[in-house]
Design an enzyme around this catalytic site. Structure first.
Site, PDB file in Angstrom:
ATOM      1  N   ASP A  66       0.834  -1.199   0.000  1.00  0.00           N
ATOM      2  CA  ASP A  66       0.000   0.000   0.000  1.00  0.00           C
ATOM      3  C   ASP A  66       0.873   1.255   0.000  1.00  0.00           C
ATOM      4  O   ASP A  66       1.698   1.456   0.884  1.00  0.00           O
ATOM      5  CB  ASP A  66      -0.909   0.004   1.234  1.00  0.00           C
ATOM      6  CG  ASP A  66      -2.105   0.919   1.076  1.00  0.00           C
ATOM      7  OD1 ASP A  66      -1.917   2.060   0.644  1.00  0.00           O
ATOM      8  OD2 ASP A  66      -3.229   0.483   1.384  1.00  0.00           O
ATOM      9  N   SER A 116      -7.158   4.102  -1.823  1.00  0.00           N
ATOM     10  CA  SER A 116      -7.006   2.646  -1.799  1.00  0.00           C
ATOM     11  C   SER A 116      -8.294   1.892  -2.069  1.00  0.00           C
ATOM     12  O   SER A 116      -8.257   0.759  -2.550  1.00  0.00           O
ATOM     13  CB  SER A 116      -6.436   2.207  -0.438  1.00  0.00           C
ATOM     14  OG  SER A 116      -5.169   2.759  -0.213  1.00  0.00           O
ATOM     15  N   THR A 179      -8.114  -1.624   1.574  1.00  0.00           N
ATOM     16  CA  THR A 179      -7.496  -2.617   0.685  1.00  0.00           C
ATOM     17  C   THR A 179      -7.918  -4.045   1.014  1.00  0.00           C
ATOM     18  O   THR A 179      -8.440  -4.752   0.142  1.00  0.00           O
ATOM     19  CB  THR A 179      -5.964  -2.468   0.703  1.00  0.00           C
ATOM     20  OG1 THR A 179      -5.633  -1.137   0.298  1.00  0.00           O
ATOM     21  CG2 THR A 179      -5.314  -3.455  -0.239  1.00  0.00           C
ATOM     22  N   PHE A 304      -4.729  -9.084  15.607  1.00  0.00           N
ATOM     23  CA  PHE A 304      -3.594  -8.884  16.495  1.00  0.00           C
ATOM     24  C   PHE A 304      -3.502  -7.506  17.135  1.00  0.00           C
ATOM     25  O   PHE A 304      -2.592  -7.266  17.923  1.00  0.00           O
ATOM     26  CB  PHE A 304      -2.300  -9.176  15.735  1.00  0.00           C
ATOM     27  CG  PHE A 304      -2.213 -10.604  15.258  1.00  0.00           C
ATOM     28  CD1 PHE A 304      -1.987 -11.629  16.153  1.00  0.00           C
ATOM     29  CD2 PHE A 304      -2.387 -10.910  13.921  1.00  0.00           C
ATOM     30  CE1 PHE A 304      -1.909 -12.947  15.722  1.00  0.00           C
ATOM     31  CE2 PHE A 304      -2.318 -12.219  13.476  1.00  0.00           C
ATOM     32  CZ  PHE A 304      -2.082 -13.246  14.379  1.00  0.00           C
ATOM     33  N   GLU A 348      -1.428  -7.804   2.014  1.00  0.00           N
ATOM     34  CA  GLU A 348      -1.176  -6.360   1.966  1.00  0.00           C
ATOM     35  C   GLU A 348      -0.200  -5.924   3.054  1.00  0.00           C
ATOM     36  O   GLU A 348      -0.343  -6.289   4.218  1.00  0.00           O
ATOM     37  CB  GLU A 348      -2.471  -5.570   2.157  1.00  0.00           C
ATOM     38  CG  GLU A 348      -2.240  -4.062   2.013  1.00  0.00           C
ATOM     39  CD  GLU A 348      -3.195  -3.193   2.831  1.00  0.00           C
ATOM     40  OE1 GLU A 348      -3.325  -2.002   2.489  1.00  0.00           O
ATOM     41  OE2 GLU A 348      -3.795  -3.689   3.793  1.00  0.00           O
ATOM     42  N   ASP A 353       2.063   2.690   3.572  1.00  0.00           N
ATOM     43  CA  ASP A 353       1.208   3.850   3.310  1.00  0.00           C
ATOM     44  C   ASP A 353       1.107   4.754   4.540  1.00  0.00           C
ATOM     45  O   ASP A 353       1.229   5.979   4.447  1.00  0.00           O
ATOM     46  CB  ASP A 353      -0.174   3.348   2.900  1.00  0.00           C
ATOM     47  CG  ASP A 353      -1.199   4.452   2.726  1.00  0.00           C
ATOM     48  OD1 ASP A 353      -1.128   5.161   1.716  1.00  0.00           O
ATOM     49  OD2 ASP A 353      -2.073   4.591   3.605  1.00  0.00           O
ATOM     50  N   ASP A 394      -1.126  -0.047  -4.729  1.00  0.00           N
ATOM     51  CA  ASP A 394      -2.407   0.540  -5.114  1.00  0.00           C
ATOM     52  C   ASP A 394      -2.228   1.963  -5.615  1.00  0.00           C
ATOM     53  O   ASP A 394      -2.962   2.436  -6.465  1.00  0.00           O
ATOM     54  CB  ASP A 394      -3.405   0.493  -3.942  1.00  0.00           C
ATOM     55  CG  ASP A 394      -2.794   0.936  -2.628  1.00  0.00           C
ATOM     56  OD1 ASP A 394      -1.602   1.290  -2.599  1.00  0.00           O
ATOM     57  OD2 ASP A 394      -3.504   0.931  -1.614  1.00  0.00           O
ATOM     58  N   HIS A 395      -1.212   2.645  -5.104  1.00  0.00           N
ATOM     59  CA  HIS A 395      -0.926   4.025  -5.505  1.00  0.00           C
ATOM     60  C   HIS A 395       0.444   4.391  -4.957  1.00  0.00           C
ATOM     61  O   HIS A 395       1.076   3.599  -4.256  1.00  0.00           O
ATOM     62  CB  HIS A 395      -1.995   4.981  -4.951  1.00  0.00           C
ATOM     63  CG  HIS A 395      -2.162   4.860  -3.462  1.00  0.00           C
ATOM     64  ND1 HIS A 395      -1.233   5.340  -2.563  1.00  0.00           N
ATOM     65  CD2 HIS A 395      -3.125   4.263  -2.705  1.00  0.00           C
ATOM     66  CE1 HIS A 395      -1.622   5.067  -1.328  1.00  0.00           C
ATOM     67  NE2 HIS A 395      -2.756   4.395  -1.381  1.00  0.00           N
ATOM     68  N   HIS A 490      -1.406  10.964  -1.070  1.00  0.00           N
ATOM     69  CA  HIS A 490      -1.061  10.065  -2.170  1.00  0.00           C
ATOM     70  C   HIS A 490      -0.570  10.890  -3.357  1.00  0.00           C
ATOM     71  O   HIS A 490      -0.757  12.104  -3.403  1.00  0.00           O
ATOM     72  CB  HIS A 490      -2.284   9.265  -2.613  1.00  0.00           C
ATOM     73  CG  HIS A 490      -2.840   8.387  -1.552  1.00  0.00           C
ATOM     74  ND1 HIS A 490      -4.056   7.737  -1.682  1.00  0.00           N
ATOM     75  CD2 HIS A 490      -2.371   8.027  -0.326  1.00  0.00           C
ATOM     76  CE1 HIS A 490      -4.295   7.030  -0.598  1.00  0.00           C
ATOM     77  NE2 HIS A 490      -3.290   7.192   0.243  1.00  0.00           N
TER      78      HIS A 490
END
Length: 529
Positions: A66, A116, A179, A304, A348, A353, A394-395, A490
């Protein structure tokens, strides 16, 4: 006959030409390690291309870094090399050695710079859509529950489930985040992670929150396709426990960070609902539970953290312990691989990100290196003749590598020019770092702080800062920025796709992001059932 003779003559001429060109090269050029390494690389790629015999795979693993733009890859590979006592620029991340790659356009239907939700929906369904919505097409009005009805998309995860394959999703972010959520949920708003996040109108209209859709994945899919019998997601791991628990302290986990861990206002405990639905399944919430997963486990659910999982650099500070992305990936392959028909897995690295948003290059690059280790673990634990592995993002982010630093200069350090030993000074007579951000929170010198999110505790600092005497390579250093924002943004440029395994040779050229789904579909023949 004439045509064949002409073709043969041309081939012979080309062969003589190649030899003659090689013979005229200076000996120093032919002896250059750069020259021989490039020739070896080309020979290897030619051999790999000739070895491609099938576009059909038994298994597909989709890795998504990500926010992992090209500049992030470049900087991470340099940092990885420098940690191994190399100059750094000459190295590769594990997946950069894959034989095939493509350049991917990331824009959303309504946005030049994407989010995303829209990007992952494109990759997992084959259809581009708007910013902020998951699992639905562009006809949806964000936040309007009614517009989602009838505009839902079918994902590769759902198609794989219907085909009888084992299915899984792993993330270091909340498992209900955009995502990972796009692999199994349909929502007019990516923020509807649990019922407390939804407007009353949406709840009354019958829209279901994302966490609930995860637990009800099997039931919802069978209701959508009457007569279909599926067994639900086989492997789920990530953060986001708060979205599965009721807003009641009695439901707190052992490592709860808040007085009341759960956010749900409908009194539902989705963890116990999942355990009731899958009595033979295994639920885990810490490192000890992860380590104790039985060898014969076929259905696993792991949450978690109350929110996102820790950054890799901060993981040792988790109260109850968390597995690494590499450990979760390896375990997922072990569990899903028990299905003789094959599997489809999405992995992912969500916190690359988040570190960028916090303006902290150290954690973004460190998590990218861990991501590359997870990809290598997948390569090492699968059969290359039957498993297609796709690695993409994704970006990207507004993260830059700039100035004129000399070869081998610490990638997180200050710019030191070729032939120099002291930092280059800008027009304001102050040194500057090689990596930086175009916007965001800006400079922080938190030294040994391994949690990038600590940057949100103070207001944005724009512009230049005196860096003499500041160690910019520490985990807690946050780079300077030009435009002050509450969070770095982004970016809109293309990202990369790397592929190996059956059908990998189809990942070439410049492609739209939704083509990723079609590569998965081609390999697993999901829509031909």
């Amino acid at each position: 006959m004439k045509i064949k003779k002409v073709a043969a003559a041309i081939a012979l001429t080309c062969a003589f030409s190649a030899v003659s060109h090689a013979n005229v090269l200076p000996q120093s050029q032919k002896d250059s390690s750069w020259y021989s390494a490039a020739q070896t690389k080309l020979t290897t790629k030619t051999t790999q291309a000739q070895a491609v015999k099938s576009t059909k795979a038994k298994n597909v693993i989709l890795f998504v870094g990500d926010g992992m733009g090209i500049s992030t890859l470049t900087a991470a590979r340099i940092l990885q090399g420098q940690r191994n006592n190399q100059l750094g620029e000459e190295g590769y991340l594990s997946f950069e050695k894959f034989p095939y790659s493509a350049q991917v356009k990331t824009y959303n239907v309504d946005a030049q710079t994407p989010d995303s939700a829209g990007t992952m929906t494109a990759m997992i369904s084959g259809v581009k859509t708007d910013v902020g919505v998951i699992g639905v097409d562009e006809k949806v009005e964000r936040g309007n529950c009614a517009t989602a009805i009838g505009n839902e998309l079918l994902t590769a995860t759902e198609l794989a489930e219907i085909k009888g394959l084992a299915t899984g999703v792993v993330s270091t972010a909340r498992i209900t985040h955009a995502t990972p959520g796009a692999t199994y949920a349909k929502s007019a708003d990516r923020n509807w992670e649990d019922i407390s996040d939804m407007p009353e109108a949406a709840v009354n209209a019958g829209c279901e929150d994302i966490a609930s859709q995860l637990v009800n994945f099997e039931k919802n899919l069978e209701a959508r396709f009457i007569g279909t019998d599926v067994d639900g997601l086989d492997f789920v791991m990530g953060g986001g426990r708060r979205h599965f628990l009721p807003k009641d302290a009695s439901a707190n986990s052992n490592d709860a960070m808040s007085a009341v861990e759960g956010d749900r206002t409908d009194e539902r405990n989705l963890v116990t609902e999942w355990q009731t639905q899958y009595p033979n399944g295994t639920y885990v919430m810490d490192q000890a539970g992860f380590d104790a997963i039985a060898d014969d486990a076929t259905q696993v659910f792991g949450l978690f953290n109350e929110s996102h999982m820790q950054y890799e650099a901060d993981r040792a500070n988790d109260i109850a312990g968390e597995p690494s992305l590499t450990e979760m990936t390896t375990k997922a392959i072990d569990v899903l691989g028990k299905n003789e028909k094959g599997f489809f897995l999405t992995v992912e690295s969500g916190r690359i990100d988040h570190a960028h948003h916090a303006g902290n290059a150290y954690n973004a690059l460190n998590d990218t290196i861990e991501f590359a280790k997870a990809v290598q673990a997948a390569v090492d634990n699968t059969n290359p003749e039957e498993t297609l592995i796709l690695v993409t993002a994704d970006h990207s982010h507004v993260f830059t590598i700039a100035g004129y630093p000399k070869r081998g200069n610490p990638i997180l350090g200050k710019v030191v020019a070729v032939g120099q030993t002291t930092p280059t000074l800008a027009a304001d007579n102050m040194p500057y770092t090689t990596v930086g951000y175009a916007n965001g929170l800006g400079f922080r010198n938190l030294i040994d702080e391994t949690d990038a999110d600590a940057s949100y505790e103070t207001a944005a600092v724009a512009g230049r800062v005196e860096l003499n005497g500041v160690d910019t390579t520490t985990p807690g250093f946050h780079q300077e920025t030009t435009v002050p924002l509450s969070s770095e943004t982004h970016a809109g440029e293309d990202i990369s796709l790397h592929a190996t395994g059956p059908g990998a040779h189809l990942a070439q050229g410049v492609i739209e992001q939704n083509v990723v789904f079609h590569l998965i579909n081609q390999a697993l023949e999901l829509t031909q059932q």
